[in-house]
Design a protein around this motif. Structure first.
Motif, PDB file in Angstrom:
ATOM      1  N   UNK A 124       0.811  -1.222   0.000  1.00  0.00           N
ATOM      2  CA  UNK A 124       0.000   0.000   0.000  1.00  0.00           C
ATOM      3  C   UNK A 124       0.844   1.272   0.000  1.00  0.00           C
ATOM      4  N   UNK A 125       2.155   1.124   0.159  1.00  0.00           N
ATOM      5  CA  UNK A 125       3.074   2.263   0.105  1.00  0.00           C
ATOM      6  C   UNK A 125       3.840   2.312  -1.224  1.00  0.00           C
ATOM      7  N   UNK A 126       4.376   1.169  -1.611  1.00  0.00           N
ATOM      8  CA  UNK A 126       5.358   1.050  -2.694  1.00  0.00           C
ATOM      9  C   UNK A 126       4.614   0.916  -4.025  1.00  0.00           C
ATOM     10  N   UNK A 127       4.314   2.063  -4.653  1.00  0.00           N
ATOM     11  CA  UNK A 127       3.471   2.086  -5.843  1.00  0.00           C
ATOM     12  C   UNK A 127       4.229   2.268  -7.158  1.00  0.00           C
ATOM     13  N   UNK A 128       5.517   2.555  -7.102  1.00  0.00           N
ATOM     14  CA  UNK A 128       6.261   2.793  -8.347  1.00  0.00           C
ATOM     15  C   UNK A 128       7.195   1.624  -8.658  1.00  0.00           C
ATOM     16  N   UNK A 129       6.709   0.402  -8.456  1.00  0.00           N
ATOM     17  CA  UNK A 129       7.552  -0.777  -8.618  1.00  0.00           C
ATOM     18  C   UNK A 129       8.022  -0.991 -10.052  1.00  0.00           C
ATOM     19  N   UNK A 130       7.293  -0.445 -11.024  1.00  0.00           N
ATOM     20  CA  UNK A 130       7.688  -0.641 -12.418  1.00  0.00           C
ATOM     21  C   UNK A 130       8.971   0.108 -12.774  1.00  0.00           C
ATOM     22  N   UNK A 131       9.464   0.946 -11.871  1.00  0.00           N
ATOM     23  CA  UNK A 131      10.717   1.659 -12.109  1.00  0.00           C
ATOM     24  C   UNK A 131      11.925   0.873 -11.612  1.00  0.00           C
ATOM     25  N   UNK A 132      11.722  -0.362 -11.134  1.00  0.00           N
ATOM     26  CA  UNK A 132      12.814  -1.124 -10.539  1.00  0.00           C
ATOM     27  C   UNK A 132      13.186  -2.319 -11.408  1.00  0.00           C
ATOM     28  N   UNK A 133      14.481  -2.636 -11.431  1.00  0.00           N
ATOM     29  CA  UNK A 133      14.975  -3.776 -12.190  1.00  0.00           C
ATOM     30  C   UNK A 133      14.333  -5.062 -11.680  1.00  0.00           C
ATOM     31  N   UNK A 134      14.070  -5.990 -12.595  1.00  0.00           N
ATOM     32  CA  UNK A 134      13.341  -7.205 -12.244  1.00  0.00           C
ATOM     33  C   UNK A 134      14.070  -8.059 -11.203  1.00  0.00           C
ATOM     34  N   UNK A 135      15.379  -8.258 -11.378  1.00  0.00           N
ATOM     35  CA  UNK A 135      16.100  -9.174 -10.490  1.00  0.00           C
ATOM     36  C   UNK A 135      16.085  -8.713  -9.035  1.00  0.00           C
ATOM     37  N   UNK A 136      16.459  -7.473  -8.724  1.00  0.00           N
ATOM     38  CA  UNK A 136      16.378  -7.069  -7.322  1.00  0.00           C
ATOM     39  C   UNK A 136      14.948  -6.973  -6.797  1.00  0.00           C
ATOM     40  N   UNK A 137      13.993  -6.610  -7.668  1.00  0.00           N
ATOM     41  CA  UNK A 137      12.610  -6.507  -7.212  1.00  0.00           C
ATOM     42  C   UNK A 137      12.059  -7.878  -6.840  1.00  0.00           C
ATOM     43  N   UNK A 138      12.544  -8.911  -7.503  1.00  0.00           N
ATOM     44  CA  UNK A 138      12.083 -10.264  -7.178  1.00  0.00           C
ATOM     45  C   UNK A 138      12.378 -10.608  -5.716  1.00  0.00           C
TER      46      UNK A 138
END
Length: 428
Positions: A124-138
């Motif tokens: 509910x906080x982290x809304x800009x996830x599409x700006x992050x590289x896939x590997x670390x976001x995983x």
């Protein structure tokens, strides 16, 4: 998300503006704080445990100073925690109800802490996830929820001394393991304490690039154990041949000083190639061999006999303690220190790799040769298993790895023992 409290009308109106400000660019309107550490009329205090090294801490203190200047209603209490003990320290403190509001968590710790109920989910906080590289976001995801905001990513690369390789007739880094063996042998003069390669034999983490190159693995997404498969065994045997037959790295066993010995050997030209990550860049460039930074070479891990390669994706992310009473303010801190401009500042000053795609588009990052050279390394890197047990796999792995290099066990015996220990770990 957060526990709700009943506020009187006056208090609600007074807080309304600050809550909206705390939403930042993510567009979320988090629920009310759990009672925050805030004296009447005073700033909210956010405690932050960081595991950064001294160089990175200088940058962090500067950024926090900028945050506090822009947000006088929030005071950040930064405490630097030694990385080696931070996992246990946070677990103990959080389970006792005394965790910090923010922790800079190593990627393997996050699912463990989440499974223990020690972290606040951040969806509910982290809304800009599409700006992050896939590997670390995983690594931020576990059990269908998001638990961390990726701060920095890394992977082991083949680092090399360009001049030493060129003087021996090699104008490019090796691209295959056989080429790597050839280059390392040509640059090794054991009688003069000069080595084509310097390898750490006391820590199993550094084996993983060779394991993947020869077709082995750790644990897959279905929790199938791959560590004692033929590819893993071949990778381990290849390493020992490099030491005992080809004699391309020293036959030493010094768990206490091995990392610093490796760094010194590379910095002084006693070792032509090493494995290391971007976190070591700032220190490496202090060495006499790299006064000219252009002599510092960065390459992906050489491919194995079937063209496979890999390197463990690592890194850190910011998490919020589930028991924090100032979650909104804590996320506001995270959002500021992890903005693309601040990720770029960390990257350029400390040789680190941003996790935000937008940070790579900033001029300072685009023009940084070292960051650019690490890009193909990250593109060929491999995620470790994102499971609560992920941070514990090296507990059994490293002693068996050491036993193999001491000649106490064969590669198959050592890795079979690791597989047995992991099978018990995964049953818990």
């Amino acid at each position: 998300m957060n526990m709700k409290k009943t506020f009187n009308v006056v208090a609600t109106m007074a807080l309304f503006g600050s809550i909206l400000a705390g939403c930042g660019s993510n567009g979320a309107a988090p629920a009310a704080e759990q009672g925050g550490e805030q004296a009447a009329g005073g700033p909210v205090k956010v405690t932050f445990w960081s595991t950064m090294n001294p160089e990175e801490t200088v940058t962090m203190k500067e950024i926090i100073g900028e945050f506090e200047k822009a947000n006088p209603d929030i005071k950040v209490q930064l405490e630097t925690i030694p990385f080696e003990g931070a996992q246990n320290k946070f677990r103990t403190a959080a389970q006792a109800g005394n965790g910090p509001d923010i922790l800079r968590s190593e990627i393997a710790w996050t699912p463990e802490f989440a499974a223990l109920g020690l972290l606040e989910p951040l969806d509910n906080y982290f809304k800009d996830q599409d700006d992050f590289l896939d590997a670390p976001l995983r690594y931020s995801k576990w059990n269908d929820k998001t638990w961390s905001v990726p701060q920095v990513t890394d992977a082991l690369a083949l680092l090399y001394n360009k001049k030493l390789l060129a003087d021996a007739g090699f104008n490019e880094p090796p691209k295959t393991m056989e080429e790597f063996r050839t280059v390392a042998k040509a640059l090794s003069k054991p009688a003069e304490d000069k080595w084509g390669f310097y390898y750490r034999v006391t820590d199993a983490y550094w084996f993983q690039p060779f394991m993947w190159a020869f077709g082995g693995g750790l644990i897959d997404d279905n929790k199938e154990i791959l560590i004692n498969t033929p590819g893993s065994v071949k990778g381990l045997e290849f390493l020992k041949e490099l030491r005992d037959v080809d004699k391309v790295f020293p036959n030493e066993f010094d768990a206490t000083n091995e990392y610093s010995n490796q760094m010194k050997a590379f910095q002084t030209g006693r070792a032509a190639m090493v494995l290391n990550g971007p976190w070591a860049t700032a220190d490496i460039l202090k060495g006499e061999q790299f006064k000219d930074q252009n002599n510092f070479g960065i390459a992906p891990i050489p491919a194995g006999p079937e063209g496979k390669t890999g390197s463990p994706v690592g890194g850190h992310g910011y998490v919020i303690y589930a028991g924090s009473k100032v979650k909104d303010a804590s996320y506001k801190v995270i959002e500021f220190i992890n903005a693309k401009e601040n990720q770029a500042k960390f990257a350029v000053r400390n040789g680190l790799l941003p996790t935000r795609k937008s940070a790579y588009e900033l001029d300072d990052v685009k023009s940084n040769r070292i960051i650019s050279d690490y890009k193909p390394v990250i593109e060929n890197a491999t995620n470790r298993p994102v499971i609560p047990e992920g941070g514990q796999i090296y507990t059994a792995f490293t002693p068996e790895f050491q036993a193999f290099f001491k000649g106490e066990k064969s590669a198959q015996q050592a890795l079979d023992s690791v597989a047995q220990a992991w099978a018990q770990l995964l049953k818990k």
